[in-house]
Motif scaffolding. Structure first.
Motif, PDB file in Angstrom:
ATOM      1  N   HIS A  40       2.294  -0.346   6.112  1.00  0.00           N
ATOM      2  CA  HIS A  40       3.759  -0.437   6.192  1.00  0.00           C
ATOM      3  C   HIS A  40       4.391  -0.901   4.872  1.00  0.00           C
ATOM      4  O   HIS A  40       5.457  -0.447   4.485  1.00  0.00           O
ATOM      5  CB  HIS A  40       4.137  -1.392   7.329  1.00  0.00           C
ATOM      6  CG  HIS A  40       5.608  -1.495   7.543  1.00  0.00           C
ATOM      7  ND1 HIS A  40       6.383  -0.407   7.880  1.00  0.00           N
ATOM      8  CD2 HIS A  40       6.458  -2.543   7.440  1.00  0.00           C
ATOM      9  CE1 HIS A  40       7.637  -0.790   7.996  1.00  0.00           C
ATOM     10  NE2 HIS A  40       7.715  -2.073   7.728  1.00  0.00           N
ATOM     11  N   PHE A  41       3.718  -1.834   4.176  1.00  0.00           N
ATOM     12  CA  PHE A  41       4.278  -2.360   2.922  1.00  0.00           C
ATOM     13  C   PHE A  41       3.634  -1.683   1.706  1.00  0.00           C
ATOM     14  O   PHE A  41       3.477  -2.305   0.654  1.00  0.00           O
ATOM     15  CB  PHE A  41       4.099  -3.882   2.863  1.00  0.00           C
ATOM     16  CG  PHE A  41       4.810  -4.580   3.987  1.00  0.00           C
ATOM     17  CD1 PHE A  41       6.191  -4.668   4.010  1.00  0.00           C
ATOM     18  CD2 PHE A  41       4.097  -5.126   5.056  1.00  0.00           C
ATOM     19  CE1 PHE A  41       6.860  -5.296   5.057  1.00  0.00           C
ATOM     20  CE2 PHE A  41       4.757  -5.746   6.105  1.00  0.00           C
ATOM     21  CZ  PHE A  41       6.143  -5.836   6.106  1.00  0.00           C
ATOM     22  N   CYS A  42       3.270  -0.430   1.861  1.00  0.00           N
ATOM     23  CA  CYS A  42       2.550   0.306   0.811  1.00  0.00           C
ATOM     24  C   CYS A  42       3.304   0.260  -0.520  1.00  0.00           C
ATOM     25  O   CYS A  42       4.493   0.590  -0.590  1.00  0.00           O
ATOM     26  CB  CYS A  42       2.399   1.754   1.261  1.00  0.00           C
ATOM     27  SG  CYS A  42       1.616   2.771   0.011  1.00  0.00           S
ATOM     28  N   PRO A  43       2.617  -0.112  -1.594  1.00  0.00           N
ATOM     29  CA  PRO A  43       3.303  -0.201  -2.890  1.00  0.00           C
ATOM     30  C   PRO A  43       3.801   1.159  -3.397  1.00  0.00           C
ATOM     31  O   PRO A  43       4.808   1.218  -4.097  1.00  0.00           O
ATOM     32  CB  PRO A  43       2.225  -0.771  -3.819  1.00  0.00           C
ATOM     33  CG  PRO A  43       0.921  -0.482  -3.147  1.00  0.00           C
ATOM     34  CD  PRO A  43       1.202  -0.488  -1.673  1.00  0.00           C
ATOM     35  N   VAL A  44       3.111   2.241  -3.031  1.00  0.00           N
ATOM     36  CA  VAL A  44       3.550   3.576  -3.488  1.00  0.00           C
ATOM     37  C   VAL A  44       4.852   3.946  -2.781  1.00  0.00           C
ATOM     38  O   VAL A  44       5.818   4.392  -3.413  1.00  0.00           O
ATOM     39  CB  VAL A  44       2.455   4.643  -3.211  1.00  0.00           C
ATOM     40  CG1 VAL A  44       2.907   6.006  -3.690  1.00  0.00           C
ATOM     41  CG2 VAL A  44       1.134   4.232  -3.848  1.00  0.00           C
ATOM     42  N   ALA A  45       4.885   3.727  -1.462  1.00  0.00           N
ATOM     43  CA  ALA A  45       6.109   4.047  -0.706  1.00  0.00           C
ATOM     44  C   ALA A  45       7.270   3.206  -1.209  1.00  0.00           C
ATOM     45  O   ALA A  45       8.397   3.692  -1.351  1.00  0.00           O
ATOM     46  CB  ALA A  45       5.876   3.792   0.780  1.00  0.00           C
ATOM     47  N   ARG A  46       6.995   1.939  -1.506  1.00  0.00           N
ATOM     48  CA  ARG A  46       8.095   1.059  -1.923  1.00  0.00           C
ATOM     49  C   ARG A  46       8.583   1.369  -3.323  1.00  0.00           C
ATOM     50  O   ARG A  46       9.756   1.216  -3.639  1.00  0.00           O
ATOM     51  CB  ARG A  46       7.661  -0.395  -1.803  1.00  0.00           C
ATOM     52  CG  ARG A  46       7.681  -0.737  -0.330  1.00  0.00           C
ATOM     53  CD  ARG A  46       7.101  -1.999   0.161  1.00  0.00           C
ATOM     54  NE  ARG A  46       6.731  -3.055  -0.691  1.00  0.00           N
ATOM     55  CZ  ARG A  46       6.993  -4.342  -0.431  1.00  0.00           C
ATOM     56  NH1 ARG A  46       7.741  -4.653   0.600  1.00  0.00           N
ATOM     57  NH2 ARG A  46       6.512  -5.271  -1.186  1.00  0.00           N
ATOM     58  N   LYS A  47       7.670   1.842  -4.160  1.00  0.00           N
ATOM     59  CA  LYS A  47       8.066   2.151  -5.536  1.00  0.00           C
ATOM     60  C   LYS A  47       8.803   3.497  -5.596  1.00  0.00           C
ATOM     61  O   LYS A  47       9.774   3.652  -6.323  1.00  0.00           O
ATOM     62  CB  LYS A  47       6.795   2.196  -6.401  1.00  0.00           C
ATOM     63  CG  LYS A  47       6.910   2.895  -7.728  1.00  0.00           C
ATOM     64  CD  LYS A  47       7.424   1.989  -8.811  1.00  0.00           C
ATOM     65  CE  LYS A  47       7.592   2.757 -10.121  1.00  0.00           C
ATOM     66  NZ  LYS A  47       8.170   1.967 -11.180  1.00  0.00           N
ATOM     67  N   LEU A  48       8.319   4.480  -4.820  1.00  0.00           N
ATOM     68  CA  LEU A  48       8.796   5.847  -5.021  1.00  0.00           C
ATOM     69  C   LEU A  48       9.845   6.294  -4.011  1.00  0.00           C
ATOM     70  O   LEU A  48      10.402   7.372  -4.134  1.00  0.00           O
ATOM     71  CB  LEU A  48       7.612   6.817  -5.002  1.00  0.00           C
ATOM     72  CG  LEU A  48       6.537   6.511  -6.066  1.00  0.00           C
ATOM     73  CD1 LEU A  48       5.368   7.462  -5.948  1.00  0.00           C
ATOM     74  CD2 LEU A  48       7.138   6.587  -7.463  1.00  0.00           C
ATOM     75  N   THR A  49      10.069   5.516  -2.971  1.00  0.00           N
ATOM     76  CA  THR A  49      11.069   5.920  -1.990  1.00  0.00           C
ATOM     77  C   THR A  49      11.924   4.713  -1.642  1.00  0.00           C
ATOM     78  O   THR A  49      11.472   3.585  -1.760  1.00  0.00           O
ATOM     79  CB  THR A  49      10.400   6.430  -0.688  1.00  0.00           C
ATOM     80  OG1 THR A  49       9.817   5.319  -0.023  1.00  0.00           O
ATOM     81  CG2 THR A  49       9.329   7.446  -0.964  1.00  0.00           C
ATOM     82  N   ARG A  50      13.136   4.984  -1.225  1.00  0.00           N
ATOM     83  CA  ARG A  50      13.983   3.864  -0.793  1.00  0.00           C
ATOM     84  C   ARG A  50      14.091   3.931   0.721  1.00  0.00           C
ATOM     85  O   ARG A  50      14.908   4.643   1.261  1.00  0.00           O
ATOM     86  CB  ARG A  50      15.366   3.971  -1.427  1.00  0.00           C
ATOM     87  CG  ARG A  50      15.459   3.101  -2.657  1.00  0.00           C
ATOM     88  CD  ARG A  50      16.837   3.140  -3.252  1.00  0.00           C
ATOM     89  NE  ARG A  50      16.778   3.850  -4.521  1.00  0.00           N
ATOM     90  CZ  ARG A  50      17.544   4.858  -4.843  1.00  0.00           C
ATOM     91  NH1 ARG A  50      18.443   5.292  -4.008  1.00  0.00           N
ATOM     92  NH2 ARG A  50      17.420   5.427  -6.009  1.00  0.00           N
ATOM     93  N   ALA A  51      13.220   3.222   1.402  1.00  0.00           N
ATOM     94  CA  ALA A  51      13.165   3.400   2.846  1.00  0.00           C
ATOM     95  C   ALA A  51      13.512   2.131   3.585  1.00  0.00           C
ATOM     96  O   ALA A  51      12.870   1.116   3.409  1.00  0.00           O
ATOM     97  CB  ALA A  51      11.766   3.828   3.234  1.00  0.00           C
TER      98      ALA A  51
ATOM     99  N   ALA B 148       5.990  13.428   0.872  1.00  0.00           N
ATOM    100  CA  ALA B 148       5.381  13.862  -0.389  1.00  0.00           C
ATOM    101  C   ALA B 148       6.455  14.002  -1.445  1.00  0.00           C
ATOM    102  O   ALA B 148       7.639  14.119  -1.134  1.00  0.00           O
ATOM    103  CB  ALA B 148       4.682  15.206  -0.179  1.00  0.00           C
ATOM    104  N   GLY B 149       6.055  13.982  -2.699  1.00  0.00           N
ATOM    105  CA  GLY B 149       6.988  14.180  -3.804  1.00  0.00           C
ATOM    106  C   GLY B 149       6.202  14.550  -5.040  1.00  0.00           C
ATOM    107  O   GLY B 149       5.028  14.935  -4.947  1.00  0.00           O
ATOM    108  N   ASP B 150       6.812  14.403  -6.193  1.00  0.00           N
ATOM    109  CA  ASP B 150       6.177  14.825  -7.440  1.00  0.00           C
ATOM    110  C   ASP B 150       4.958  13.937  -7.748  1.00  0.00           C
ATOM    111  O   ASP B 150       5.102  12.796  -8.165  1.00  0.00           O
ATOM    112  CB  ASP B 150       7.214  14.712  -8.566  1.00  0.00           C
ATOM    113  CG  ASP B 150       6.729  15.396  -9.823  1.00  0.00           C
ATOM    114  OD1 ASP B 150       5.715  16.117  -9.760  1.00  0.00           O
ATOM    115  OD2 ASP B 150       7.363  15.193 -10.878  1.00  0.00           O
ATOM    116  N   GLY B 151       3.786  14.443  -7.474  1.00  0.00           N
ATOM    117  CA  GLY B 151       2.560  13.707  -7.796  1.00  0.00           C
ATOM    118  C   GLY B 151       2.173  12.638  -6.804  1.00  0.00           C
ATOM    119  O   GLY B 151       1.319  11.799  -7.103  1.00  0.00           O
ATOM    120  N   PHE B 152       2.771  12.638  -5.624  1.00  0.00           N
ATOM    121  CA  PHE B 152       2.338  11.639  -4.638  1.00  0.00           C
ATOM    122  C   PHE B 152       2.429  12.147  -3.201  1.00  0.00           C
ATOM    123  O   PHE B 152       3.215  13.045  -2.887  1.00  0.00           O
ATOM    124  CB  PHE B 152       3.136  10.333  -4.771  1.00  0.00           C
ATOM    125  CG  PHE B 152       4.537  10.394  -4.213  1.00  0.00           C
ATOM    126  CD1 PHE B 152       4.795  10.004  -2.906  1.00  0.00           C
ATOM    127  CD2 PHE B 152       5.603  10.842  -4.987  1.00  0.00           C
ATOM    128  CE1 PHE B 152       6.083  10.062  -2.378  1.00  0.00           C
ATOM    129  CE2 PHE B 152       6.888  10.911  -4.473  1.00  0.00           C
ATOM    130  CZ  PHE B 152       7.134  10.508  -3.167  1.00  0.00           C
TER     131      PHE B 152
END
Ligand code: FAD
Length: 365
Positions: free
Chosen positions: A147-158, A260-264
């Motif tokens: 839930h607190f994934c660093p990739v999700a938090r860095k690359l998306t505003r959720a 998904a997005g650019d490179g992730f």
């Protein structure tokens, strides 16, 4: 600087399944997890048989490594009401695992380079690559950090309202094992009167797991307290249940995070994939990890958004469109007393409890 093709941030079921499916691909895969394994994960540890099938795990073979509690029946009831109804399937329809064992087992067999105790702290773009923590360069990032994934938090505003849940799992001594009123093959599920959550008592051999999860994050401690009092009133054994610990996660259809997005790619709880009715998150985590691996393989090194969007299509095909089922959409507009009435009918009528709550919502039958 270290280099890899695919960096998976998080070694839970989503991340390890993705790594496992890429093990013969020739791609250089690195998994980073901030914890040292075996580690605890706040979870009931209930899995449906599809989990074992998807990962090609033979139940007997797994049971020789750790706890695999077959579940052949359920008791279902409402918190505050006595006499739950029993539904017997006569054959294993689910299993109970201990997450500390299960997650470590999955990671060890995935054949990737695993760096335990390494947190993903910084993520920077460098041309078409990513640089993680300033010392690993990767072509593709898979966000599998829960839930607190660093990739999700860095690359998306959720920001979305998560499910909140608390549980405890403890080892019973021999006297407690004798006195425990919960049978291993028959977990007990007790629904909140408004159907916005449920509590469970789930025995796995000499371990007992007790918890409660709710869609409404505001009054969780009060609901947990009410549930524990209800259990204790039925049987004094439950006075001994240790303090519960909490965690949050997003249900499928409620998360605004892109998949998904650019490179992730985001997998498992990082993407918000748990089943809305039961809160089951392990199966979607594993299936999404496997789907992500298929998309990674077919992208052949081109990790542009157009190649990776196939992953979102696969998720929609498997789990349905993110707006939720018609029943869930309708339920959001129903007044509370109508919902409470419908909930009581569902839970307290054994035939409805079996055909809708258990067969459809929990067991995907
Ligand atoms: C109380 C409770 C009960 C539940 N019961 C059930 C159940 O009985 N059955 C079921 O199917 N589902 C259940 N779930 C949901 C289930 O636990 C999750 O859906 C599932 O664990 C998701 O798997 P995952 O791999 O996506 O994430 P996780 O299992 O959360 O794994 C994420 C991993 O990422 C690592 N990580 C996090 N941040 C970083 C970082 N910065 N750097 C590196 N690593 C990082 C973590 O250490 C962890 O190992 C429950 C959830 C809760 C809260």
């Amino acid at each position: 600087m270290d280099f890899c093709d695919v960096l998976i941030a998080g070694g839970g079921p989503a991340g390890s399944s993705c790594a496992w499916a890429l093990r013969h691909s020739g791609l250089h895969v690195v998994v980073l997890d901030k914890q040292n394994f075996p580690r605890d994960k706040i979870c009931g540890g209930w899995i449906t048989p599809e989990v074992l099938t998807a990962l090609k795990i033979e139940p007997d073979s797994y049971a020789s490594h750790g706890v695999l509690q077959p579940i052949t029946a359920f008791k279902t009831g409402c918190i505050g009401r006595h006499s739950p109804a029993a539904t017997d399937y006569g054959t294993p329809v689910s299993y109970g695992v201990r997450r500390c064992e299960f997650d470590y087992y999955l990671l060890k067999r995935c054949d990737a380079r695993i760096r335990y105790g390494v947190s993903v702290n910084t993520i920077e773009r460098s041309g078409k690559d990513w640089v993680v923590n300033g010392d690993i360069r990767a072509r593709l990032l898979v966000g599998a950090g829960g839930h607190f994934c660093p990739v999700a938090r860095k690359l998306t505003r959720a920001i979305a309202a998560p499910v909140v849940a608390q549980e405890t799992e403890f080892e019973m001594d021999s006297e407690q094992q004798t006195r425990c009123p919960v049978g291993g093959t028959v977990p007990e599920l007790y629904f909140c009167p408004d159907l916005k959550g449920y509590g469970w008592c789930f025995r796995k051999g000499k371990f007992l797991n007790v918890g409660l999860g709710r869609l409404d994050p505001h009054e969780l401690p009060a609901h947990v307290d009410q549930f524990l009092k209800f259990l204790s009133a039925r049987n004094a054994f439950f006075h001994q249940v240790p303090r519960l610990r909490g965690h949050a996660y997003l249900l499928y259809g409620t998360s605004p995070r892109p998949f998904a997005g650019d490179g992730f790619l985001l997998v498992g709880d990082s993407a918000g994939l748990a089943y809305p009715q039961s809160g089951e998150g392990i199966l979607p985590a594993i299936e999404s990890g496997l789907m992500a691996s298929e998309v990674i393989l077919s992208a052949r090194g081109d990790y542009s958004p157009t190649r990776l969007e196939a992953y979102a299509r696969k998720l929609a095909h498997r789990f349905g469109h993110t707006s939720g089922s018609w029943a869930m959409r309708a339920a959001r507009h129903l007044p509370a007393h109508t919902l409470r009435f419908a909930a009581r009918q569902l839970i307290l009528r054994p035939r409805l409890a079996r055909s809708i709550v258990l067969d459809r919502w929990f067991l995907h039958r």
